[in-house]
Design a protein around this motif. Sequence first.
Motif, PDB file in Angstrom:
ATOM      1  N   GLU A 188       0.837  -1.213   0.000  1.00 14.47           N
ATOM      2  CA  GLU A 188       0.000   0.000   0.000  1.00 14.47           C
ATOM      3  C   GLU A 188       0.863   1.251   0.000  1.00 14.47           C
ATOM      4  O   GLU A 188       0.568   2.224  -0.722  1.00 14.47           O
ATOM      5  CB  GLU A 188      -0.916  -0.016   1.223  1.00 14.47           C
ATOM      6  CG  GLU A 188      -2.031  -1.045   1.125  1.00 14.47           C
ATOM      7  CD  GLU A 188      -2.891  -1.097   2.370  1.00 14.47           C
ATOM      8  OE1 GLU A 188      -4.038  -1.575   2.299  1.00 14.47           O
ATOM      9  OE2 GLU A 188      -2.407  -0.656   3.446  1.00 14.47           O
ATOM     10  N   LEU A 189       1.924   1.241   0.805  1.00 17.42           N
ATOM     11  CA  LEU A 189       2.825   2.391   0.860  1.00 17.42           C
ATOM     12  C   LEU A 189       3.500   2.608  -0.494  1.00 17.42           C
ATOM     13  O   LEU A 189       3.641   3.743  -0.970  1.00 17.42           O
ATOM     14  CB  LEU A 189       3.871   2.182   1.960  1.00 17.42           C
ATOM     15  CG  LEU A 189       4.900   3.320   2.122  1.00 17.42           C
ATOM     16  CD1 LEU A 189       4.204   4.630   2.501  1.00 17.42           C
ATOM     17  CD2 LEU A 189       5.939   2.940   3.186  1.00 17.42           C
ATOM     18  N   ALA A 190       3.901   1.513  -1.128  1.00 16.55           N
ATOM     19  CA  ALA A 190       4.552   1.619  -2.443  1.00 16.55           C
ATOM     20  C   ALA A 190       3.582   2.192  -3.480  1.00 16.55           C
ATOM     21  O   ALA A 190       3.955   3.057  -4.284  1.00 16.55           O
ATOM     22  CB  ALA A 190       5.048   0.243  -2.891  1.00 16.55           C
ATOM     23  N   CYS A 191       2.338   1.747  -3.456  1.00 17.02           N
ATOM     24  CA  CYS A 191       1.346   2.259  -4.411  1.00 17.02           C
ATOM     25  C   CYS A 191       1.079   3.738  -4.167  1.00 17.02           C
ATOM     26  O   CYS A 191       0.961   4.526  -5.119  1.00 17.02           O
ATOM     27  CB  CYS A 191       0.049   1.468  -4.295  1.00 17.02           C
ATOM     28  SG  CYS A 191       0.190  -0.240  -4.882  1.00 17.02           S
ATOM     29  N   SER A 192       0.999   4.145  -2.889  1.00 18.45           N
ATOM     30  CA  SER A 192       0.792   5.558  -2.564  1.00 18.45           C
ATOM     31  C   SER A 192       1.972   6.394  -3.036  1.00 18.45           C
ATOM     32  O   SER A 192       1.798   7.503  -3.558  1.00 18.45           O
ATOM     33  CB  SER A 192       0.597   5.737  -1.055  1.00 18.45           C
ATOM     34  OG  SER A 192      -0.559   5.070  -0.611  1.00 18.45           O
ATOM     35  N   SER A 193       3.184   5.869  -2.867  1.00 16.10           N
ATOM     36  CA  SER A 193       4.383   6.595  -3.275  1.00 16.10           C
ATOM     37  C   SER A 193       4.407   6.813  -4.784  1.00 16.10           C
ATOM     38  O   SER A 193       4.782   7.888  -5.263  1.00 16.10           O
ATOM     39  CB  SER A 193       5.636   5.829  -2.839  1.00 16.10           C
ATOM     40  OG  SER A 193       5.673   5.709  -1.436  1.00 16.10           O
ATOM     41  N   ILE A 194       3.990   5.799  -5.525  1.00 12.62           N
ATOM     42  CA  ILE A 194       3.964   5.929  -6.987  1.00 12.62           C
ATOM     43  C   ILE A 194       2.939   6.965  -7.418  1.00 12.62           C
ATOM     44  O   ILE A 194       3.200   7.810  -8.283  1.00 12.62           O
ATOM     45  CB  ILE A 194       3.671   4.566  -7.628  1.00 12.62           C
ATOM     46  CG1 ILE A 194       4.866   3.627  -7.448  1.00 12.62           C
ATOM     47  CG2 ILE A 194       3.354   4.721  -9.124  1.00 12.62           C
ATOM     48  CD1 ILE A 194       4.637   2.220  -7.950  1.00 12.62           C
ATOM     49  N   GLN A 195       1.776   6.925  -6.775  1.00  9.28           N
ATOM     50  CA  GLN A 195       0.720   7.881  -7.131  1.00  9.28           C
ATOM     51  C   GLN A 195       1.120   9.305  -6.784  1.00  9.28           C
ATOM     52  O   GLN A 195       0.742  10.253  -7.482  1.00  9.28           O
ATOM     53  CB  GLN A 195      -0.576   7.505  -6.427  1.00  9.28           C
ATOM     54  CG  GLN A 195      -1.215   6.228  -6.959  1.00  9.28           C
ATOM     55  CD  GLN A 195      -2.435   5.808  -6.169  1.00  9.28           C
ATOM     56  OE1 GLN A 195      -2.583   6.154  -5.001  1.00  9.28           O
ATOM     57  NE2 GLN A 195      -3.325   5.055  -6.812  1.00  9.28           N
ATOM     58  N   MET A 196       1.916   9.475  -5.717  1.00 13.02           N
ATOM     59  CA  MET A 196       2.329  10.814  -5.281  1.00 13.02           C
ATOM     60  C   MET A 196       3.721  11.182  -5.781  1.00 13.02           C
ATOM     61  O   MET A 196       4.257  12.227  -5.422  1.00 13.02           O
ATOM     62  CB  MET A 196       2.298  10.873  -3.745  1.00 13.02           C
ATOM     63  CG  MET A 196       0.915  10.615  -3.153  1.00 13.02           C
ATOM     64  SD  MET A 196       0.931  10.471  -1.344  1.00 13.02           S
ATOM     65  CE  MET A 196       1.491  12.111  -0.883  1.00 13.02           C
ATOM     66  N   HIS A 197       4.314  10.285  -6.619  1.00 15.34           N
ATOM     67  CA  HIS A 197       5.654  10.525  -7.195  1.00 15.34           C
ATOM     68  C   HIS A 197       6.708  10.746  -6.106  1.00 15.34           C
ATOM     69  O   HIS A 197       7.580  11.602  -6.216  1.00 15.34           O
ATOM     70  CB  HIS A 197       5.630  11.723  -8.141  1.00 15.34           C
ATOM     71  CG  HIS A 197       4.630  11.580  -9.253  1.00 15.34           C
ATOM     72  ND1 HIS A 197       4.831  10.746 -10.334  1.00 15.34           N
ATOM     73  CD2 HIS A 197       3.411  12.151  -9.436  1.00 15.34           C
ATOM     74  CE1 HIS A 197       3.775  10.819 -11.139  1.00 15.34           C
ATOM     75  NE2 HIS A 197       2.897  11.651 -10.616  1.00 15.34           N
TER      76      HIS A 197
END
Length: 1172
Positions: free
Chosen positions: A26-35
């Motif tokens: 989940e953290l990785a997906c959030s990081s990708i979405q927020m660059h």
Amino acid sequence: MMQQQQQTGDGIPDLAQLQSTMHAIELACSSIQMHINPAAAEATILSLNQSPQPYKACQFILENSQMGMAKFQAASAIRDAAIREWSLLTSDDKRSLISFCLCYVMQHAGSPEGYVLAKVSSVAAQLMKRGWIDFTAAEKETFFYQINQAILGIHGVDVQFSGVNFLESLVSEFSPSTSTAMGLPREFHEQCRMLLEKDYVKTFYCWAQNAAASVTRRITDSNTEVPEVKVCTAALRLMLQILNWDFRYNTTGTKGGRNAFLPGVRGHSSPKKSDCTIVQPGPAWRDVLISSGHVGWLLGLYATLREKFSRGGYWLDCPLAVSARKLIIQFCSLTGTIFLSDDGQMQEHHLLQLLSGIIQWIDPPDAVSQAIEDGKSESELLDGCRALLSIATVTNPIVLDNLLKSIRPFGTLAFLSTLMCQVIKVLLTKNCEEGTWSWEARDILLDTWTTLLVDSTGGTELLPPEGINAAASLFALIVDSELRVASTSAMRDDDDDDDLYYLQASITGMGKAMDERLNSYAFIARAAIDVAIPLLTRLFSERFAALHQGRGIVDPTPTLEELYSLLLITGHVLADEGEGETPLVPNTIQTHFLDTVEADKHPVVVLSISIINFAQQSLGPEMRASVFSPRLMEAVIWFLARWSRTYLLSEEIRDSTLNSGYQQQQQHSRKALLSFFGETYQGKFVLDIIVRISVTTLLSYPGEKDLQELTCSKLLHALVRRKNICGQLVQLDSWRELANAFANEQTFFVLNSSNQRSLAQTLVLSASGMGNLGASNQYVRNLMGHMTKYLVELSNKRDLKNVAQQPDVILQVSCLLERLRGAASASEPRTQRALYEMGLSVMNPILVLLEVYKHESAVVYLLLKFVVDLVDGQISYLESQETAVFVDFCMRLLQLYSSHNIGKISLSLSSSLLSEAKTEQYKDLRALLQLLSSLCSKDLVDFSSDSVETPGTNISEVVYFGLHIVTPLISLELLKYPKLCHDYFSLLSHLLEVYPETVAQLNNEAFGHVLGTLDFGLRHQDTEVVNMCLSALKALASYHYKETGAGKTGLGSHASGVEDSSGNMQEGILSRFLQLLMQLLLFEDYSPDLVGPAADALFPLILCEQVLYQKLANELIERQTNPTLRSRMASALQSLTSANQLSSTLDRMNYQRFRKNMNNFLIEVRGFLRTI
């Protein structure tokens, strides 16, 4: 590295670990979405995908995460791991994964995260396909029982929708064009496709049909959109997808008696913009698609909804309406053995039923088009046009015309004409541009007419009388609209928008779309040829008269633009392109105008003569200046080129056995038409006019490159395609004057390089018209003698280095080289001797000039291309001594080029200069590769009189020498140029297949370079390049195996390995590529199409390196820590080299057996090997 969760093992996975994994994803997906630190985030997600058996963790994420993207990535990880580890999984594991995905989709059917459900559904479909061949019928039925229960609607609308969507994913996955790569041979995908079609595709269609029918009442009774709409839309979409299936199983059948309908795709190959998919599912589908009343239900559903929501203009573009119309259109394409052999009655009833519903969308055309202009959606009209195209594709004009007569007071052809006339009127009045609805409708309807009118032989279908009248009216409107647009465009400023109509484009830039449209116009005109030809004649006469009456008074530009358009249209009506062959007079022209006996009264003759007489006026300076602009001359030259290929001095005039009075009448009319432009009547006179017009065009329009190119490459070249015309040409004073001026004067140096080359080729080809062999060769000597003499004299000048650098000398040398290229490319048996002498006389000058112009890249390239063309044209005719002369010359040329160009590209150059240098060397090296390929062709095609025993030059030695010289110049950087790369590997593959013994003689450095490029080629993205490299490896390995089997050395040290300059032992070529191919096939990604060629290369490599292969096999076995997998690997490797009665003989049968063994081997082991 993320903690790995095992699906199997000791105990239940720790809940804390599962939660930790979920939070990390989940953290990785959030990081990708927020660059935020995307690289680290992607690495985290990748670790999940690459973890062994991450199924429990992924299932936990899917069931517990609140983030849609995390669930999406978890589903993706399940797919990747399962495909990779498929052979590791037990049968229960496989079924469990598929069941989990299906249950998840059904349990979360109401979720707003549709993309997650679509992903999980896709994963289930891919896993089901991966195990399709292994699953028992009972296991498949278990899966589909769940799906069928969902589609029946027992569990609600959302679950029903999800069930239909899953089947859509499944059908997409099993269809070869939309399947997902799994790293398996193509045979696996084909077998799955065949099994699904045989056992389930029809069943799926019935389920979709029942699902749609089950919700229809709810939709039609409701005044607002209800949830059932999405179920119906998905079901219609699935039915459409299934009808788009490439049916191959049980689609054939014998049809007795005459059938008015074509059994499949209409036989012509006329290009169309609006292609439709033909549906031929076979007789097994008759009960579902035809007898069940399914079509009536579909039409009724659409009509009911259409009427109910008619006030809401938006409804026509809603998904349900669009899906229903697409399905109706697809039913229009239904054909083949699904219909009874009842003289077409069943298919006629089927099409009438469809047309009865479709006609409401498009009739009356004026009212429909006005409604669209008032804001209504155009989608229904366009789909109606597409439906007419589909019907036209599966029937013929007479049957099509009769369909509408049973429900309307007019036939279908008359309606087609009316509809298209209305569309054209909208185009004209609204000044519509490309991309508007009227533009698209016009293109679809033109394709419909083309489909109807072109028969299986490329001729024009006969129309009923009403259809002929409809075609005549339509053609008249088309021509009128074109002329109005042409006239209007002439008065527009240059700053106005792009040309409204495509006919106003340049002829030399005539693209596919423009030619398609003109061809469609021609087919319509030929359908009503009795009306079309007089119409065109009248229109030309009116424009000619207007020009003469208004000279000096009225601006002629609008009239000239109209003549431009008329010439293009008339050229297509009167003659076909021919595509490399001499086109015949169109059949409709041959079979009409039967009452014409006097040649000069034939309507086509009258039309042709009026145009030729008009063109002849361009010979007068005053008329040329005031009337014949470069643009109009382009149309004149284009028309004369197209027309002359069919009508001028035609060889068709032959009497034949005539069986009836009608045939005699037809023959007399045809003879009258062709004899007028034959040798005994006006043919020579017209030919002379055309030559004089051509010369005038070349000399009187300086700088008009497009016009000059049309003249040289189209018109003049068309004249020398037939020997009988050449015989007349060489007798004309105008042609002799042209040849003399070209040979001895500088008049034609105003032409650019390609036109110089084309004109030289044309003049040499005309020599075939001379009376005998000696005269033909003397004609070529006279033509080229002055040019070769100039080059010889120039090369002998003492101050050549200074003289050669003068701009005018460089220009003259370049022009002469282009002319020599043109002459060399015109080589044929009749003039071969003179061209050989021409080439012989300039061999030394060519080498001298190569030395002098070594820094003039453009001249160097011309020199190389001349040699390529010379060798290519001469090599197959040369006797052994003459071949030796050419070979010696080529060797000297290669040496000279190599001495000037090795190391020419310096990394110290600026990027722009480096790129330019690479481009220059790329062009040169392509030419040298083509030269070596031409030399190779001597062993394939040889017309010389030498017997096989006659000692002569060994071509393989020349190419061997050429490889030594060329290969150091070909860097891996240069191989990134696609054309050079293709030429190089094509030559290399040919050499290794035909001359493996010669390649074996290369020194270590050159051989090492060949190996390096082969290694590069095997990793290339272009599968054709990889294929050629695999063929080369197959040839080398099989050569070595056969030679060593006969007690010879084969590849010698190249196979066993040699010491490099540092004293280190380098592995041999066979062992190197055996390991590389094993690595490629077992562990890397590649196209499934390469499995067969790779197996063909691997088989002889294994036979050559059996000790190494056994070592590699043992390593693969030892790497398996799981005893079960170790046993499976050992068994698979054993089967690879022994199953299917495989022996150690390299013959066709064993290659086929090894291919089959390799396919089975990869299916068995590739998955679990890639997990290591």
